[in-house]
Design an enzyme around this catalytic site. Structure first.
Site, PDB file in Angstrom:
ATOM      1  N   LYS A   5      10.943   2.341  -3.938  1.00 45.84           N
ATOM      2  CA  LYS A   5      11.380   2.102  -2.560  1.00 45.84           C
ATOM      3  C   LYS A   5      12.371   0.958  -2.616  1.00 45.84           C
ATOM      4  CE  LYS A   5      10.275   0.333   1.951  1.00 45.84           C
ATOM      5  NZ  LYS A   5       9.321  -0.225   2.908  1.00 45.84           N
TER       6      LYS A   5
ATOM      7  N   GLY B 220       7.894  -5.410  10.855  1.00 43.61           N
ATOM      8  CA  GLY B 220       6.867  -6.266  11.419  1.00 43.61           C
ATOM      9  C   GLY B 220       6.978  -6.549  12.902  1.00 43.61           C
TER      10      GLY B 220
ATOM     11  N   ALA C 257       9.281   1.264   8.962  1.00 44.81           N
ATOM     12  CA  ALA C 257       9.361  -0.077   9.568  1.00 44.81           C
ATOM     13  C   ALA C 257       9.505  -0.030  11.076  1.00 44.81           C
ATOM     14  CB  ALA C 257      10.499  -0.904   8.990  1.00 44.81           C
ATOM     15  N   GLY C 258       8.808  -0.968  11.721  1.00 41.78           N
ATOM     16  CA  GLY C 258       8.941  -1.155  13.156  1.00 41.78           C
ATOM     17  C   GLY C 258       7.901  -0.424  13.989  1.00 41.78           C
TER      18      GLY C 258
ATOM     19  N   ALA D 142       3.165  -0.398   7.446  1.00 41.69           N
ATOM     20  CA  ALA D 142       2.262  -1.342   6.800  1.00 41.69           C
ATOM     21  C   ALA D 142       1.527  -2.185   7.850  1.00 41.69           C
ATOM     22  CB  ALA D 142       3.026  -2.241   5.833  1.00 41.69           C
TER      23      ALA D 142
END
Lengths: 260, 260, 260, 260
Positions: free
Chosen positions: D101, D162, D188-189, D210
């Site tokens: 990644k 995040g 992400a987000g 995550a």
């Protein structure tokens, strides 16, 4: 086709040059309110009977008279049709006008209108000769009911009073504007200029706001912004916006262009 | 604290009274364009070298000169840094200005900028003495890179050219405005007045648009709407809007009020 | 703290394992409806008295009985409290249940509820021993009024029936969920799975939908999607989402990391 | 037409049963991470070389091996193509996989990708035999460039890492999905389940997240929610949603209905 629109803003038998109505609640003092009213260009201002002593000297009413601005008494703080009707009658005596901004609130947390009490109060006040401008939720059915009992305009909220959340439900506001045969005035919940522009673009005839101006850091400047916003949104609606497209469209097409 | 803001709009060494920049693409004819330019109050208009014959009589350039409006040549239709640099140099000769709206497009379907070619072209043009105003996507990192190679402003899109979709990513536009030390001009994707107001409220210094005006049903009226929108949004940002609240807040508090 | 939530979904005295309620309107045929019901995992299905002949053989009711799914008769097509009350009583006879999904519609264009007639009908039906589940608009005040007259749940719309517009006013839906002491069931306007998830995330106890499934290209697959959506949204709400942040936060912080 | 979709999720030569990829950053401890991985159903987990000692006993890698979950090393914390390439090579040695990644970050405040460095690093790593999955912004042009240099998938963000802001620009995500010939993974987000569903509905092949799980109040429950969300969104896209309508459409039409 020119850059002007010939469409008057008329409520009952009165015509207005400005499509912005100001509330006075939340103003820090009279000097600030005067500056805001002038900057806004408004021709009508709402006043809460419960907050104002109409007989007192040197106060709000003198200011409004001096500025040549019409007074629209409201029934803020009323929780039942009966209270609202009584307040409206007192206001008629006190302010010498049969126009009333009808508010019938359901609870202090949301300050949302109580649709059932509201329609009932509107019906009674119309029968009593009032020119009724009801503050209502954004339900198209309630708006129509208010029109059918004879209200001179309907005033659906953008969002709950004082929240500054802007237009929470543009779809409902559109439905109301498309179906109404009286002016639709967006009342409450406006936070900033773009909120007012959108309300006008969707078809509102005017915007009524208070705290967005009176509690801004610079009320006079925000009042000027709102005047421009309402004019801009009104013009934009009448100018016929371009359609929304998923893919791009060149503004400078390349057909017939020399290869450099 | 008054109703005015003392903040000039300056790009490089030039100060502008108007925060609206118009594109000419899509205009039906010169008469309509003239009416729109006047109604918009703009002081700078973009022109595609590929579309205009600068030596031709009675055309666009004569009009702009007569109206006292600055010409901002663009590199519309360029797909590589090399093409764009060459076009910019031709435009400098043709229009007698070292200002350029830099466009480097990736493909004809989206007309989105090619960030890599764009930054490369910007770097070369700055080194060559140009005042570079790059049309870019809404990526804060690309905006910063353009600033770092010496662009005089950054011009992120609201949405792809000609889509009229309005501000697709207010969060990115905010991030760009918060971090930029050159003017941020919202360029492309504006559909109606409220889009322009929002861009200004988020911190843009100006708005550049073409088809929103030139392809509106009434271009002159939309031009006037956009002039008001840009002023309104600029004032609203400086006026300090009220915070958003989840629950209501009465504008006319009831404390100390007689029970009716 | 584990991956399960121990919170039953109970209406009146009945507990449900599934938080999805299906409408039958719009289904192409019984075989498709059967597949959709199975894929959805629903335990209760609404049925329009006006559309179904309860005494007819081989039909919808036999199917529902065979699948062990509860029948919730509705009063679709009623425009007044009186009509709705009469229809509810006929349905009680016909279907042998005192549960009713109460619909009182204002007009055929919007199919929006008539709040005044709705509350009036609800009050009468509660007094008559019904377990009343009213389809209502998204007005928090009307929702509270319905709760106060004794409804067993309130069922605010996401958007008008059949529009597929999804949650038009998340703020109102939040206010309703925060204040209700009976289950809130999002009813009408759902178009796709994310709409159902959002309703659950905002605090709804369940989702009721019909055309989103019955008129999808693949109803069975959409039914499965909706089952997952409702479970996902319910779990997400109870899992306690991360707060929204304006700037980034590394998931892999770099402190104490060797420089490569 | 049934309730299943026969469309495998394949990256390079590997097929996955789960369309959810988890990041490990932010997990409080290994026990919690294990519970979340199990609840999520994921088959691949990203690991930051800079955070993990691959040779250490009893740690993350042992856990992933025991769970039969593939490791996807990332280059978190790299600010240049050179750093990223070096990190990827170290990771290949350390983890025994040529999948990576690829993250090349521009600054610590936004953690946004640096498109120019990213494409450059991707090109080098592809040439070096890596299977490259680049974390990118939501610019359709950068996504295409990454595909053209040979990336096995493209992984545009929903919002900065995040932030939990969800899909900031659905229009860009749509454009990317429509045009890509490799899998699009939303990375992400993501803040909550509805964000993941929307990404899948717009056409993403998978979702990578995550902190939405690891920093939720109940990570295991949120992991389960996300598993359902990704399945639900995938099914909804393939089920063919109903069109959006401005006006209502009865699910129970009244034609031929007896007047009660």
């Amino acid at each position: 086709m020119t850059g002007e629109v010939n469409e008057a803003f008329r409520i009952a038998d009165k015509e207005f040059g400005s499509r912005l109505i100001l509330g006075t609640g939340g103003a820090a003092n009279l000097a600030q309110l005067e500056a805001s009213i002038k900057a806004s260009g408004t021709e009508m201002v709402t006043v809460a009977l419960r907050r104002v002593d109409p007989s007192g000297p040197g106060g709000l009413l003198e200011l409004l008279e001096r500025l040549g601005v019409a007074v629209l008494p409201n029934t803020a703080g009323c929780y039942t049709a009966e209270q609202a009707v009584r307040t409206a009658r007192l206001a008629r005596e006190a302010f010498g006008t049969d126009w009333v901004k009808l508010e019938v609130i359901a609870d202090p947390d949301t300050l949302l209108p109580d649709a059932i009490e509201l329609v009932s109060a509107a019906e009674k006040l119309v029968a009593d000769g009032f020119t009724v401008l009801p503050y209502t939720n954004d339900d198209p059915v309630t708006a129509r009911a208010l029109e059918e009992v004879g209200c001179a305009a309907v005033m659906p909220l953008a969002a709950p009073i004082g929240t500054g959340l802007g237009l929470r439900n543009p779809h409902n506001m559109s439905l109301i504007c498309e179906r109404a045969r009286v002016p639709v005035i967006c009342d409450a919940g406006i936070g900033t200029a773009s909120d007012a522009v959108r309300a006008m673009e969707l078809g509102c005839s005017a915007v009524l706001l208070a705290t967005a101006v009176t509690r801004a850091e610079n009320p006079e400047l925000m009042a000027r912004s709102m005047r421009l916003a309402v004019e801009s949104g009104f013009a934009a609606r009448h100018a016929g916006r371009i359609p929304r497209r998923h893919l791009a469209r060149a503004s400078s097409p390349e057909e017939g262009v020399a290869d450099l």
